[in-house]
Design a protein around this motif. Structure first.
Motif, PDB file in Angstrom:
ATOM      1  N   GLY A  77       0.793  -1.222   0.000  1.00  0.00           N
ATOM      2  CA  GLY A  77       0.000   0.000   0.000  1.00  0.00           C
ATOM      3  C   GLY A  77       0.827   1.275   0.000  1.00  0.00           C
ATOM      4  N   TYR A  78       2.139   1.144   0.173  1.00  0.00           N
ATOM      5  CA  TYR A  78       3.010   2.317   0.160  1.00  0.00           C
ATOM      6  C   TYR A  78       2.967   2.985  -1.215  1.00  0.00           C
ATOM      7  N   SER A  79       2.965   4.323  -1.207  1.00  0.00           N
ATOM      8  CA  SER A  79       3.055   5.115  -2.417  1.00  0.00           C
ATOM      9  C   SER A  79       3.951   6.303  -2.107  1.00  0.00           C
ATOM     10  N   GLY A  80       4.992   6.492  -2.911  1.00  0.00           N
ATOM     11  CA  GLY A  80       5.921   7.585  -2.643  1.00  0.00           C
ATOM     12  C   GLY A  80       7.021   7.620  -3.678  1.00  0.00           C
ATOM     13  N   ASN A  81       8.229   7.980  -3.240  1.00  0.00           N
ATOM     14  CA  ASN A  81       9.339   8.101  -4.184  1.00  0.00           C
ATOM     15  C   ASN A  81      10.515   7.181  -3.870  1.00  0.00           C
ATOM     16  N   GLU A  82      10.324   6.207  -3.036  1.00  0.00           N
ATOM     17  CA  GLU A  82      11.388   5.253  -2.714  1.00  0.00           C
ATOM     18  C   GLU A  82      11.662   4.370  -3.922  1.00  0.00           C
ATOM     19  N   ARG A  83      12.940   4.178  -4.234  1.00  0.00           N
ATOM     20  CA  ARG A  83      13.327   3.430  -5.426  1.00  0.00           C
ATOM     21  C   ARG A  83      13.713   1.988  -5.148  1.00  0.00           C
ATOM     22  N   PHE A  84      14.284   1.732  -3.960  1.00  0.00           N
ATOM     23  CA  PHE A  84      14.918   0.441  -3.742  1.00  0.00           C
ATOM     24  C   PHE A  84      14.268  -0.418  -2.666  1.00  0.00           C
ATOM     25  N   VAL A  85      13.872   0.184  -1.564  1.00  0.00           N
ATOM     26  CA  VAL A  85      13.300  -0.587  -0.463  1.00  0.00           C
ATOM     27  C   VAL A  85      12.078   0.152   0.083  1.00  0.00           C
ATOM     28  N   CYS A  86      10.965  -0.547   0.164  1.00  0.00           N
ATOM     29  CA  CYS A  86       9.756   0.053   0.720  1.00  0.00           C
ATOM     30  C   CYS A  86      10.008   0.405   2.184  1.00  0.00           C
ATOM     31  N   PRO A  87       9.777   1.638   2.585  1.00  0.00           N
ATOM     32  CA  PRO A  87      10.018   2.012   3.976  1.00  0.00           C
ATOM     33  C   PRO A  87       9.006   1.398   4.951  1.00  0.00           C
ATOM     34  N   ASP A  88       7.891   0.874   4.427  1.00  0.00           N
ATOM     35  CA  ASP A  88       6.866   0.284   5.291  1.00  0.00           C
ATOM     36  C   ASP A  88       7.078  -1.214   5.536  1.00  0.00           C
ATOM     37  N   CYS A  89       7.442  -1.954   4.468  1.00  0.00           N
ATOM     38  CA  CYS A  89       7.531  -3.410   4.624  1.00  0.00           C
ATOM     39  C   CYS A  89       8.892  -3.998   4.263  1.00  0.00           C
ATOM     40  N   GLY A  90       9.765  -3.218   3.617  1.00  0.00           N
ATOM     41  CA  GLY A  90      11.103  -3.691   3.265  1.00  0.00           C
ATOM     42  C   GLY A  90      11.203  -4.397   1.929  1.00  0.00           C
ATOM     43  N   LYS A  91      10.084  -4.547   1.214  1.00  0.00           N
ATOM     44  CA  LYS A  91      10.122  -5.179  -0.112  1.00  0.00           C
ATOM     45  C   LYS A  91      10.540  -4.169  -1.177  1.00  0.00           C
ATOM     46  N   LEU A  92      10.735  -4.681  -2.379  1.00  0.00           N
ATOM     47  CA  LEU A  92      11.099  -3.844  -3.515  1.00  0.00           C
ATOM     48  C   LEU A  92       9.843  -3.189  -4.086  1.00  0.00           C
ATOM     49  N   PRO A  93       9.770  -1.843  -4.063  1.00  0.00           N
ATOM     50  CA  PRO A  93       8.596  -1.188  -4.648  1.00  0.00           C
ATOM     51  C   PRO A  93       8.670  -1.200  -6.179  1.00  0.00           C
ATOM     52  N   VAL A  94       7.527  -1.011  -6.820  1.00  0.00           N
ATOM     53  CA  VAL A  94       7.446  -0.947  -8.279  1.00  0.00           C
ATOM     54  C   VAL A  94       7.506   0.518  -8.685  1.00  0.00           C
ATOM     55  N   VAL A  95       8.468   0.858  -9.540  1.00  0.00           N
ATOM     56  CA  VAL A  95       8.596   2.231 -10.023  1.00  0.00           C
ATOM     57  C   VAL A  95       7.536   2.461 -11.099  1.00  0.00           C
ATOM     58  N   LYS A  96       6.687   3.460 -10.890  1.00  0.00           N
ATOM     59  CA  LYS A  96       5.605   3.786 -11.815  1.00  0.00           C
ATOM     60  C   LYS A  96       5.962   4.939 -12.747  1.00  0.00           C
ATOM     61  N   GLU A  97       6.777   5.873 -12.258  1.00  0.00           N
ATOM     62  CA  GLU A  97       7.222   7.021 -13.054  1.00  0.00           C
ATOM     63  C   GLU A  97       8.669   7.324 -12.712  1.00  0.00           C
ATOM     64  N   GLY A  98       9.355   7.940 -13.678  1.00  0.00           N
ATOM     65  CA  GLY A  98      10.732   8.338 -13.443  1.00  0.00           C
ATOM     66  C   GLY A  98      11.745   7.605 -14.303  1.00  0.00           C
ATOM     67  N   MET A  99      11.275   6.686 -15.162  1.00  0.00           N
ATOM     68  CA  MET A  99      12.184   5.952 -16.043  1.00  0.00           C
ATOM     69  C   MET A  99      11.959   6.319 -17.515  1.00  0.00           C
ATOM     70  N   GLU A 100      11.090   7.291 -17.771  1.00  0.00           N
ATOM     71  CA  GLU A 100      10.691   7.600 -19.136  1.00  0.00           C
ATOM     72  C   GLU A 100      11.340   8.881 -19.664  1.00  0.00           C
ATOM     73  N   ILE A 101      11.334   8.987 -20.984  1.00  0.00           N
ATOM     74  CA  ILE A 101      11.720  10.208 -21.690  1.00  0.00           C
ATOM     75  C   ILE A 101      10.559  10.495 -22.634  1.00  0.00           C
ATOM     76  N   LEU A 102       9.900  11.638 -22.430  1.00  0.00           N
ATOM     77  CA  LEU A 102       8.687  11.939 -23.179  1.00  0.00           C
ATOM     78  C   LEU A 102       8.764  13.304 -23.841  1.00  0.00           C
ATOM     79  N   VAL A 103       8.404  13.369 -25.112  1.00  0.00           N
ATOM     80  CA  VAL A 103       8.170  14.666 -25.746  1.00  0.00           C
ATOM     81  C   VAL A 103       6.762  15.062 -25.296  1.00  0.00           C
ATOM     82  N   THR A 104       6.687  16.102 -24.477  1.00  0.00           N
ATOM     83  CA  THR A 104       5.411  16.478 -23.885  1.00  0.00           C
ATOM     84  C   THR A 104       4.676  17.559 -24.660  1.00  0.00           C
TER      85      THR A 104
END
Length: 115
Positions: A77-104
């Protein structure tokens, strides 16, 4: 040096969009660059501007790169900007944004139909 291929893709995208919309000039290209892309925006800007030098459609065209911050989610249920370790449960979070290059956005000029 993948900055060259990125700059070329931005150039080609802007040119295609301008031609599809009967533009007489491309004034500015806005690009979002994710924090995790591992590219150097200054190199992309330099290469893009170099590609535009000989193309009249791109005369005085500028490119503007803005940062896209990391957004991640975890199954706990964690949502935030952590990249490597979920601060709530210690698992690997899924990156939803921040890996793209977009012509906006592409700012163009078109010839007035009354001319």
């Amino acid at each position: 040096m993948h900055e060259y291929s990125i700059a070329y893709d931005i150039y080609a995208t802007a040119k295609r969009a301008a031609e599809d919309n009967f533009a007489t000039k491309i004034k500015k290209v806005h690009v979002g660059v994710g924090e995790l892309t591992m590219i150097n925006p200054e190199q992309v800007i330099f290469l893009f501007e170099t590609m535009c030098e000989e193309e009249s459609l791109f005369k005085d065209c500028k490119i503007e790169c803005t940062n896209i911050p990391v957004k991640s989610e975890c199954e706990c249920g964690y949502s935030g900007n952590e990249r490597f370790v979920c601060p709530d449960c210690g698992k690997l979070p899924v990156v939803k944004e921040g890996m793209e290059i977009l012509v906006t956005n592409i700012e163009i000029e078109v010839e007035d139909e009354d001319d």
